[in-house]
Enzyme design. Structure first.
Site, PDB file in Angstrom:
ATOM      1  N   HIS A 235      24.853  19.600 -48.568  1.00 43.00           N
ATOM      2  CA  HIS A 235      24.469  19.616 -47.219  1.00 43.00           C
ATOM      3  C   HIS A 235      25.882  19.283 -46.556  1.00 43.00           C
ATOM      4  O   HIS A 235      25.995  17.916 -46.176  1.00 43.00           O
ATOM      5  CB  HIS A 235      23.423  18.875 -46.810  1.00 43.00           C
ATOM      6  CG  HIS A 235      23.132  19.165 -45.503  1.00 43.00           C
ATOM      7  ND1 HIS A 235      22.153  20.321 -45.078  1.00 43.00           N
ATOM      8  CD2 HIS A 235      23.212  18.648 -44.079  1.00 43.00           C
ATOM      9  CE1 HIS A 235      21.982  20.351 -43.682  1.00 43.00           C
ATOM     10  NE2 HIS A 235      22.488  19.365 -43.189  1.00 43.00           N
TER      11      HIS A 235
ATOM     12  N   SER B  15      22.731  23.056 -39.725  1.00 41.81           N
ATOM     13  CA  SER B  15      21.769  22.083 -39.889  1.00 41.81           C
ATOM     14  C   SER B  15      21.033  22.262 -38.426  1.00 41.81           C
ATOM     15  O   SER B  15      20.257  23.278 -38.131  1.00 41.81           O
ATOM     16  CB  SER B  15      22.481  20.794 -39.983  1.00 41.81           C
ATOM     17  OG  SER B  15      21.267  19.700 -40.395  1.00 41.81           O
ATOM     18  N   TYR B  16      20.897  21.074 -37.794  1.00 43.13           N
ATOM     19  CA  TYR B  16      20.303  21.113 -36.582  1.00 43.13           C
ATOM     20  C   TYR B  16      20.659  22.333 -35.589  1.00 43.13           C
ATOM     21  O   TYR B  16      20.068  22.922 -34.882  1.00 43.13           O
ATOM     22  CB  TYR B  16      20.568  19.662 -35.724  1.00 43.13           C
ATOM     23  CG  TYR B  16      19.422  19.602 -34.555  1.00 43.13           C
ATOM     24  CD1 TYR B  16      18.601  18.701 -34.558  1.00 43.13           C
ATOM     25  CD2 TYR B  16      19.690  20.210 -33.406  1.00 43.13           C
ATOM     26  CE1 TYR B  16      17.697  18.296 -33.472  1.00 43.13           C
ATOM     27  CE2 TYR B  16      18.761  20.145 -32.086  1.00 43.13           C
ATOM     28  CZ  TYR B  16      17.876  19.093 -32.394  1.00 43.13           C
ATOM     29  OH  TYR B  16      16.942  18.892 -31.187  1.00 43.13           O
TER      30      TYR B  16
ATOM     31  N   TYR C 208      25.138  16.093 -31.909  1.00 44.55           N
ATOM     32  CA  TYR C 208      26.029  15.026 -32.516  1.00 44.55           C
ATOM     33  C   TYR C 208      27.297  14.763 -31.661  1.00 44.55           C
ATOM     34  O   TYR C 208      28.148  14.223 -32.243  1.00 44.55           O
ATOM     35  CB  TYR C 208      26.406  15.702 -33.933  1.00 44.55           C
ATOM     36  CG  TYR C 208      25.184  15.739 -34.895  1.00 44.55           C
ATOM     37  CD1 TYR C 208      23.965  14.884 -34.935  1.00 44.55           C
ATOM     38  CD2 TYR C 208      24.715  16.949 -35.248  1.00 44.55           C
ATOM     39  CE1 TYR C 208      22.761  15.220 -35.755  1.00 44.55           C
ATOM     40  CE2 TYR C 208      23.607  17.219 -36.083  1.00 44.55           C
ATOM     41  CZ  TYR C 208      22.558  16.207 -36.048  1.00 44.55           C
ATOM     42  OH  TYR C 208      21.693  16.578 -36.835  1.00 44.55           O
TER      43      TYR C 208
ATOM     44  N   ASP D 151      21.645  22.260 -51.324  1.00 39.08           N
ATOM     45  CA  ASP D 151      21.303  22.106 -49.873  1.00 39.08           C
ATOM     46  C   ASP D 151      19.977  21.391 -49.746  1.00 39.08           C
ATOM     47  O   ASP D 151      19.018  21.665 -50.364  1.00 39.08           O
ATOM     48  CB  ASP D 151      21.593  23.124 -48.973  1.00 39.08           C
ATOM     49  CG  ASP D 151      21.702  22.732 -47.520  1.00 39.08           C
ATOM     50  OD1 ASP D 151      22.266  22.063 -47.282  1.00 39.08           O
ATOM     51  OD2 ASP D 151      20.841  23.207 -47.014  1.00 39.08           O
TER      52      ASP D 151
END
Length: 630
Positions: free
Chosen positions: A343, A166-167, A94, A310
């Site tokens: 999230h 997350s990722y 990101y 989440d």
């Protein structure tokens, strides 16, 4: 030992003399920032207010070359004081400097100011790094190469840890399966296991709203690098709010059929989308990155962080329990935190604005970076300070308190079935649907008409941008069956995984059944607690889907996954059943055809059975409540 150190003022880990005033407001609690013995209590203080003793300097765009010759670039944050420090690695698709653009003092600054060299790297094919991005395929080997490169940087001790959400959490697990020699520990926040049934697909249904929004926004960076302004303009038109990163897409955009057209609409911005749509069932394509199949390769201690609202609610506890059962050398080095957040990055924020309608109070606003730092100190700096060591810490919603546990699920859980009942008119919240522990008798079935052109709209839940939302509007629809319990006369705690066993049939060749559990307050507000979906063709296998026979009853298992919540006296348990949750999940066309191929949608009549031969029920993980002291 675990070294799980929560800094939120919960009495469990504080001297008896210190008690947080229960009436303290979030604003008042934000002013509390005191040291009590070995414990630091931080309520909602900003990240910069928690800066450490060192100044920070940043070196931009350091290049490393992967084993297959691709150049990846990272920014490196260092304490200004010369010396040798452990290294922390965060890898992100990101933009490695996104957090720095939002604030002058980011997570990387925070850790560097506390005596760490911090490497923040753009993943392959993203922003400053070369190559082509394909979600998760390269993260195991690239993660290994990056960790070993970072551990050899000047001014490091060679001891490495990883962090990210997350990722950035999934990439940690993938790298850890390769066992980099210098990796000592990881702190993944909100990570999937990448199994077919709960990532891009959930119970066999496509996670439509989030997936399309995600890929539209990820494609923009790829197209921008190629100077394709016209294509970017076309994608921008699809967004509700182009100024918001990962904006939701417009209603017309999400309704477009066939779904397979999306591969062409995003083109070279997301070439992998075609692969995802072309593999609508479990199989080798998904197994290549399925972490549930690789946990036995992980041999470092980890702090697993997740939350009840989440998108990775299912998988965070599964990582914890799976690694405690199968990890080679670190079975006793895993700890779990489950908070009330959605999230988001819950580093120092109260939950209002991040978990939908509800603010869960000052205890929910913990300093996660401080907890992470103490974990890293334990494993990367050989900090021998005696630390509290509960392997599990959960936030009990309703009670709005943190609590320590020794395992997940809890050994004292009593899995209790609550059966669906009605006289055949459970439609809407004004119908006659009831949920109770009484076994069903010979009761008439409930029926509703499912029209995919008029789907039940998504209202909160476990997805990006989700959280708590009042369910009454959806529960007022005729295509929603509502089963409500009697007013509770005493507190009821549910902590653990939730399952719905639903007996139903359809007039179509395929059907979805969605279940939503809610807590109905005395004023009528229906707080969603957990939800799940089952796509009929996957009722027996995610690998070999089979059509439904119209008019034939089947038992469908709907997983609502994990929760910790207290229903107060005077509240009611409610379960509603329907066949859509749009645009979160794609609409079932009723044909049984592979996903992405339907161009028309079929209306279906759905029947839910709840008699002695078809005991439809929700199984709640009931936990005994502690005796209250006078």
């Amino acid at each position: 030992m675990y070294g799980l150190w929560l800094c939120h003022g919960c009495q469990v880990h504080l001297p008896d003399a210190y008690v947080t005033a229960p009436s303290a407001s979030v604003d008042a609690a934000a002013e509390v920032n005191r040291t009590i013995g070995r414990y630091i209590v931080v309520y909602g203080s900003s990240l910069e207010q928690q800066r450490g003793p060192f100044g920070v300097e940043r070196e931009d765009d350091l290049a490393m070359t992967t084993r297959d010759g691709v150049v990846l670039r990272a920014d490196v944050y260092r304490p200004e004081k010369p010396g040798r420090y452990p290294v922390l690695v965060r890898r992100t698709p990101y933009g490695k400097r996104v957090n720095d653009l939002a604030a002058d003092f980011s997570e990387a600054h925070y850790f560097a100011s506390h005596g760490y060299v911090v490497v923040v790297q753009d993943t392959r094919g993203r922003f400053a790094s070369e190559g082509a991005w394909y979600p998760f395929i390269y993260e195991a080997q690239d993660g290994y190469d990056t960790i070993e490169w970072a551990a050899a940087l000047p001014g490091t001790t060679g001891a490495a840890g990883t962090f990210g959400q997350s990722y950035g959490a999934i990439s940690q697990y993938l790298a850890a399966t390769q066992r980099p020699p210098h990796l000592r520990t990881c702190i993944p926040v909100s990570a999937y296991q990448l199994a077919f049934e709960n990532y891009w697909y959930n119970g066999g249904a496509l996670e439509l709203g989030w997936m399309l929004s995600y890929f539209v926004n990820m494609a923009e960076a790829v197209l921008a690098a190629g100077g394709d302004d016209e294509a970017i303009d076309e994608l921008t038109k699809l967004k509700v709010d182009p100024a918001v990163r990962f904006s939701a897409l417009t209603e017309d955009t999400l309704r477009h059929l066939p779904l397979s057209d999306w591969a062409d609409r995003l083109g070279r911005g997301a070439p992998f989308l075609n692969d995802i749509l072309a593999h609508p069932a479990d199989g080798p394509y998904w197994w290549a990155t399925d972490l549930s199949r690789q946990l036995f390769n992980i041999d470092v201690p980890m702090l697993h962080v997740g939350s009840w609202y989440d998108i990775a609610n299912r998988d965070t506890p599964k990582f914890f329990t799976g690694l405690r059962e199968s990890a080679l050398d670190a079975r006793n080095g895993h700890a779990l935190i489950m908070g009330p957040w959605a999230h988001q990055l819950p580093f120092n924020q109260p939950t209002s604005g991040g978990t939908g309608d509800i603010d869960f109070g000052p205890e929910a606003a913990i300093s996660l970076v401080d907890i992470e730092r103490r974990w890293f100190d334990r494993y990367l700096k050989d900090d021998t300070t005696e630390l509290p060591s509960p392997p599990v810490r959960i936030f009990v919603m309703g009670e709005n308190r943190w609590r320590d546990e020794q395992e997940w699920p809890l050994a004292r859980t009593a899995y209790t079935p609550y059966y669906l009942h009605s006289d055949g008119s459970a439609n809407t919240l004004n119908g006659d649907g009831i949920v109770s522990t009484d076994l069903p008798a010979d009761e008439p079935a409930d029926r509703y008409r499912y029209d995919p052109d008029d789907p039940v709209p998504t209202a909160g839940g476990r997805f990006v941008g989700g959280g708590v939302a009042d369910q009454r509007k959806n529960q007022s629809r005729a295509d929603v069956l509502v089963y409500t319990g009697a007013e509770l006369t005493e507190e009821l705690e549910i902590t653990g995984p939730i399952t719905v066993c639903l007996h139903a049939m359809t007039t179509a060749q395929d059907a979805d059944f969605v279940a939503v559990l809610s807590d109905v307050r005395p004023d009528g507000y229906a707080q969603n607690l957990a939800e799940g979906i089952a796509r009929g063709q996957f009722r027996e296998s995610f690998i070999n889907p089979t059509p439904l026979e119209p008019g034939t009853p089947y038992e469908f298992t709907i997983q609502l996954w994990n929760i910790s919540h207290v229903f107060h006296a005077g509240h009611r348990i409610r379960l509603h059943i329907t066949s859509s949750d749009f645009p979160r999940w794609d609409r079932n066309a009723g044909t049984g055809a592979p996903i992405g191929t339907d161009t028309t949608l079929r209306i279906a009549e759905q029947t839910v059975l709840h008699d002695s031969r078809h005991p439809s029920r929700i199984v709640l993980p009931v936990v005994p409540r502690p005796n209250k002291k006078d």
